[in-house]
Enzyme design. Sequence first.
Site, mmCIF file in Angstrom:
data_model
loop_
_atom_site.group_PDB
_atom_site.id
_atom_site.type_symbol
_atom_site.label_atom_id
_atom_site.label_comp_id
_atom_site.label_asym_id
_atom_site.label_seq_id
_atom_site.Cartn_x
_atom_site.Cartn_y
_atom_site.Cartn_z
ATOM 1 N N CYS A 25 25.783 13.653 -0.696
ATOM 2 C CA CYS A 25 25.845 14.834 0.159
ATOM 3 C C CYS A 25 27.197 15.488 -0.066
ATOM 4 O O CYS A 25 27.784 15.351 -1.130
ATOM 5 C CB CYS A 25 25.617 14.466 1.620
ATOM 6 N N HIS A 542 30.204 20.425 8.682
ATOM 7 C CA HIS A 542 29.093 19.503 8.419
ATOM 8 C C HIS A 542 28.150 19.538 9.626
ATOM 9 O O HIS A 542 28.444 18.978 10.679
ATOM 10 C CB HIS A 542 29.626 18.091 8.186
#
Length: 619
Positions: A25, A542
């Site tokens: 990620c 995030h």
Amino acid sequence: MYQELARTIIKNVGGGENISNFTHCATRLRFNLKNDSKADLQTLKSTKGVIGVVNSNGQLQIIIGSDVSNVYKEILNSNLVVSNDKQEDKKKGLSSIFEIIAGIFTPIMPPLTAAGMLKVVLIIASTFGWLSKESQTYYIFNFAADSIFFIFPVILGYTSAVKFKCNPYMGMLLGGAMIHPSYMALVNAKEAVTFLGLPMKLVTYASSVVPIILVVFVMSYVENFADKVSPKPIRFFLKPLITILVMIPLVFLVLGPLGSITGEGLAVLVNKINTVAPWLIPAIIGATTPLLVMIGMHWAIIPIGFNELALKGFENFIGPGMMVSNIAHGGAILAVALKTKNKDFKQLAGSSGFSALFGITEPAMYGVTLKLKKPLIPIMVAGGLAGLYCGLMGVVRYSTGMPGLASIAIFISDIKPSNVIHALIACGIAFVVGFIGMFVVGFEDIPNENKEKVKKEKKEAKPDLEIGEVMATVKSIADGEVIELSAVKDEAFASESLGKGFAIIPENGKILSPINGTVASIFATNHAIGLESEDGTEILIHIGIDTVRLNGEHFKSLVKEGDSIKIGDVLVEFEKDKVVKKGFDISTPVIITNTFDYKNIIPIKFGKVKAGEDILSLA
């Protein structure tokens, strides 16, 4: 550095054979392991380059930070990971076909190149009278160079079996049967032959490409069947016996002849195209080679070129077109080297441009062309025009070799002396048009002062400031509740390993820009975004915890990399209620990833906030 770190990580997660799937990620590598107990977590945590290690939701997460994509690439390139099942399942359609062809032919490129270059040496030696074609020395070297094509069924039997995940030595056995002297004696006798009471079509499989690949593909299923039906105590010998008993009739009665017809059909198709429009194939290949290489489709046509060489001793399907395309690539990139004011980029373009002239375009392609994009225009135009000339003049190659100036001798022929002259003229057209075309098209130069230098200067300037002097502020990215990072249920963020900042639990599904600046990066699943402010503040947003597992579902980016943004601009929209319903924590960390560039990062407000309120002060 990245390569060493990748190897260390693979070793300490239990080795490549312990990895069933891995991805990454925005900040971390994510591994699904076959046996979690094999992972050495303590060693991983103390490894230089690893910020932290988290074992969550059945997934081992190794936090790397902004360099995660580089480490991920090195793991992919290491060939140490035995399986990546979920990723393999995603490979479908044309991409999987290209990958299979690449896997079959890539391992045999060294002997093919060696044989081709030996042919080049023989051509040069005989042309200049250094070695007579009538001599036994020439005879022995010549058949040694030709041997690679003769034993294609054996070699491709091995590489095909490796790719189709069956026994490679069984693949070699079937390939050997197809070129065995006793079988060749039947072919040469030209008499009717029956096998198991059925008439057998006699085909010459030496130098063939398609039949053995088809044979091994079917064998992979037969072998799997044999494995299932063989009792374990006698599987060692019964499995290969069943495989060979089933495959030999299939090889000589069905698959071999069918593969031969397919290969001959390709040759007929190429011949018909060359008869109707001899300029077409070289022109198309010359123009599109860079695009074909980028998407891996060149592997789909390389076997056709090999098939032509094996059947006729020459080909114009890929050799001439790819050669002039590479020359055009070299010409355009050398023009970039001459024109750019960036000293480092000039050196890269110069060296990679010369490599392209000699048939190695990867450094130019990935170091210059794709970075600037505009060079593709003159490269494709020049390659197409030079390929057109090759087609009109009937240029062919007589052997394999790197498609560039180093292998120009593969175009030399006693029968057609003008062939190499026209090949050289085509190379001249490609170079000149590519070189001049690059000046005409132009490009946006890369400035000498790169980001690292700018950051260094800023870093050196800031220590002179007083701690209380505010350099910048970071705004709230949404209406919601601001909490401390330590309250986030993720060790990497809570420990501030990735940098200082805050987290917010958003009340709605709109994430707004907290600064004026640019979008530095967007993760593929749109759950994370990197920003850089006008004063150099680097920020990672995030959205949610572990939301990468949603694979982009419920997330939509409204900006792209490189976009200019203002405070309050909507960056990402996400379906908040659906994400929460699926059990995900929507606490959203906002991290200052260049924390060490500042003397102090001071929280201004916690609790309920409105979008656009000041949350952090950077001093």
